[in-house]
Enzyme design. Structure first.
Site, short mmCIF file in Angstrom:
data_model
loop_
_atom_site.label_atom_id
_atom_site.label_comp_id
_atom_site.label_asym_id
_atom_site.label_seq_id
_atom_site.Cartn_x
_atom_site.Cartn_y
_atom_site.Cartn_z
N ASP A 135 42.41 36.21 41.38
CA ASP A 135 41.05 35.41 40.84
C ASP A 135 39.69 36.26 41.57
O ASP A 135 38.88 35.49 41.56
CB ASP A 135 41.17 34.06 41.20
N GLU A 190 40.84 35.53 35.95
CA GLU A 190 41.34 34.17 35.85
C GLU A 190 40.11 33.55 34.87
O GLU A 190 39.00 33.43 35.03
CB GLU A 190 41.57 33.37 37.20
#
Length: 248
Positions: free
Chosen positions: A86, A153
């Site tokens: 992420d 993400e």
């Protein structure tokens, strides 16, 4: 190591870190461009935009290192690349729940994107009431000398879900004191209220669409298209040509 050598050493390290981070920034740029195209396409063809707004962010090197330490992972760029998924994040806010799945399908249908993982916290909310659709996407970034495949993400949620998540984050992470159980329960109840609001607005949206589709459209309306703040008339000969191709 002499001062000059030390400076050169740090310059090389900075260069390496910059090259590493910039591909994630470029991956977000590519995704933002894709989203802009989808928004404009939907607006032009359907007179409706399922995406309210987007927000992107890059984790700082310090935050990446802290996550490595928390997870007790190796300290290397390869370790970061393989384990921290992420680093680049994109949040897409939609008006309605159905729009979330429409946007998901549009992204999954892009031939150059690879869906690595999907987590549906709308169908299965987290225990605290959190709702959102999470996707891990592999995005190709075309550099001058190579193609980098970067994981980002993507979080897709409604305005109500985003509002709740932002306040929940402030309460839990911006204050060091433990949150009382009473407030935890109220937060979950607020999440349920947000869900009820989303469902009510979805019903209203569907009813309005039915009314709109039932409206009589003047033929003259269909003889014009609007692109880039320019209105174009569609020549009758072009309409006949396209209609003729459709019959063949």
């Amino acid at each position: 190591m002499s001062p000059q050598e030390s400076i050169e050493h740090f310059r090389q390290l900075k260069h390496t870190i910059t090259r590493f981070m910039m591909v994630y920034k470029f991956a977000l740029d590519e995704m933002e461009t894709k989203i802009d195209i989808l928004k404009e396409e939907f607006q032009l063809l359907h007179d409706y935009n399922p995406i309210e707004h987007t927000k992107s962010r890059l984790k700082s090197p310090e935050s990446i290192m802290n996550k490595l330490f928390r997870k007790k992972l190796d300290i290397s760029l390869d370790s970061i690349r393989n384990n921290i998924r992420d680093i680049a994040g994109l949040r897409i806010t939609c008006s309605f729940i159905s729009d979330i799945y429409r946007v998901r399908d549009m992204l999954a249908g892009q031939s150059d994107l690879v869906v690595l993982e999907t987590k549906d916290y709308i169908r299965d909310p987290k225990p605290n009431g959190y709702q959102s659709l999470h996707m891990l996407l592999e995005v190709p970034v075309f550099m001058s000398d190579r193609v980098e495949r970067v994981c980002i993400e993507v979080q897709i949620r409604t305005i109500a879900m985003d509002f709740w998540a932002s306040l929940e984050h402030k309460i839990f992470y911006k204050y060091n004191e433990a949150v009382p159980e009473r407030l935890v329960a109220e937060l979950k109840a607020a999440a349920e209220s947000a869900t009820a609001l989303d469902r009510q607005m979805e019903r209203l949206h569907l009813e309005m669409n039915e009314l709109k589709e039932g409206r009589l459209i003047e033929e003259e309306e269909l003889r014009h298209i609007q692109l880039n703040n320019q209105q174009f008339s569609i020549p009758a000969a072009l309409l006949e040509l396209i209609e003729g191709d459709g019959r063949d």
